[in-house]
Design an enzyme around this catalytic site. Structure first.
Site, PDB file in Angstrom:
ATOM      1  N   ARG A 150      -2.276  -0.507  -8.327  1.00 14.60           N
ATOM      2  CA  ARG A 150      -3.615  -0.129  -7.858  1.00 14.60           C
ATOM      3  C   ARG A 150      -3.672   1.395  -7.889  1.00 14.60           C
ATOM      4  NH1 ARG A 150      -4.233  -1.394  -2.037  1.00 14.60           N
ATOM      5  NH2 ARG A 150      -4.844  -3.503  -2.629  1.00 14.60           N
TER       6      ARG A 150
ATOM      7  N   ASP B  92       0.832  -1.196   0.000  1.00 12.86           N
ATOM      8  CA  ASP B  92       0.000   0.000   0.000  1.00 12.86           C
ATOM      9  C   ASP B  92       0.867   1.247   0.000  1.00 12.86           C
ATOM     10  OD1 ASP B  92      -2.301  -1.487   0.079  1.00 12.86           O
ATOM     11  OD2 ASP B  92      -2.639  -1.249   2.224  1.00 12.86           O
TER      12      ASP B  92
END
Length: 312
Positions: free
Chosen positions: A184, A133
């Site tokens: 992402r 992330d």
């Protein structure tokens, strides 16, 4: 700053107040189950299995960030390895997300890199994809360096996240393009100053679409992470118009948010994943979800009032 971002900034600021945090931790624990699968690995796997039955794949994420000691970082690594080992036994797609500050990034970039290597060795052997992330802007540069180092070492089953609200993101995309990354793409959920991030939702959305289209043109595999119906619709129109097959991208949404949309996209033949967080350290994650939409704040108020009534 537009009203949406002003609301988000205010909520994130209030959420940091010790009194507010204490109140929600005491009275609002029932609320977190709307967005978090539970506090244990077993609960997370159960949620993932339920999603699989609906045609939606799970991204499992052990919550936690910004550890303060090497001991904590190594403990998080061991818990993530337990998750990897558990997923190795499952017949469905295996996917893990994690934060580098769980693994000691704030203590030492070398420590985070070392612990990531250990996770990736087991994950690749078990067929588990791992995504790092992206956290707030002061940590972007180090995250990119670690990603680059690991890709140079040959770890292929590793993904990254880019945030459309940061001014620097297009240059960051240029940085990682040689590695044919799996990215992402998100708008961004942290409170960022105007010096580093767009403060107008329209500009953030426009940058999201620009980056998405560029990545698709460049052959990047894109995980389009948004709940915005307009952005999802534009992604569908663009990929159809450009003849981009459905195996070149996917949609990612959050556990507990627009589940009917997740199922609908899956029925239409798109790859859909739900980000399924679990663990004891759910408060920072819940704060960011509350900050995303005013409706979520009303859920908090109702939960707190219900908790006070039951205890009054």
């Amino acid at each position: 700053m537009d009203l949406t971002l002003a609301y988000r900034s205010l909520v994130l600021q209030v959420a940091e107040h010790p009194w507010v945090k204490g109140l929600i931790l005491r009275r609002g624990r029932g609320l977190y189950r709307r967005y978090v699968a539970g506090e244990t690995l077993e609960e997370a796997l159960k949620a993932a299995e339920a999603l699989e039955k609906e045609g939606v794949h799970a991204i499992l994420d052990l919550l936690g960030e910004m550890v303060r000691s090497e001991e904590e970082a190594r403990a998080f690594q061991e818990e993530i390895l337990k998750l990897v080992r558990a997923l190795a036994q499952k017949p469905w797609p295996r996917y893990v997300s994690l934060k580098l500050t769980q693994l000691g990034l704030d203590l030492s970039e070398e420590l985070a890199l070392e612990l990531m290597r250990g996770i990736l060795r087991e994950a690749e052997a078990a067929g588990v994809f791992v995504r790092m992330d992206m956290e707030d802007s002061p940590r972007v540069e180090a995250t990119l360096r670690i990603y680059e180092a690991l890709r140079k070492e040959g770890f292929a089953g590793l993904g990254l996240v880019l945030q459309s609200y940061l001014y620097r993101t297009e240059k960051d995309l240029d940085w990682i393009l040689p590695y044919r990354p799996n990215v992402r793409l998100v708008k961004g959920a942290y409170k960022e100053p105007k010096e580093v991030a767009f403060q107008d939702k329209r500009l953030i959305d426009a940058e999201f679409l620009h980056l998405m289209k560029r990545m698709l043109r460049e052959g990047v595999y894109v995980a389009i992470a948004t709940h915005d119906p307009r952005l999802i619709g534009e992604a569908k129109r663009y990929t159809e118009a450009m003849g981009i097959p459905k195996d070149r991208f996917e949609f990612q949404l959050l556990f507990g948010v627009r589940p009917e949309e997740q199922r609908r996209l899956a029925r239409e033949g798109y790859t859909v994943r739900a980000y399924v967080p679990y663990g004891r350290f759910w408060y920072p994650y819940l704060s960011r979800r509350i900050a995303e939409r005013p409706e979520n704040l009303w859920l908090v108020v109702r939960s707190l009032l219900g908790g006070l009534a039951q205890n009054g």
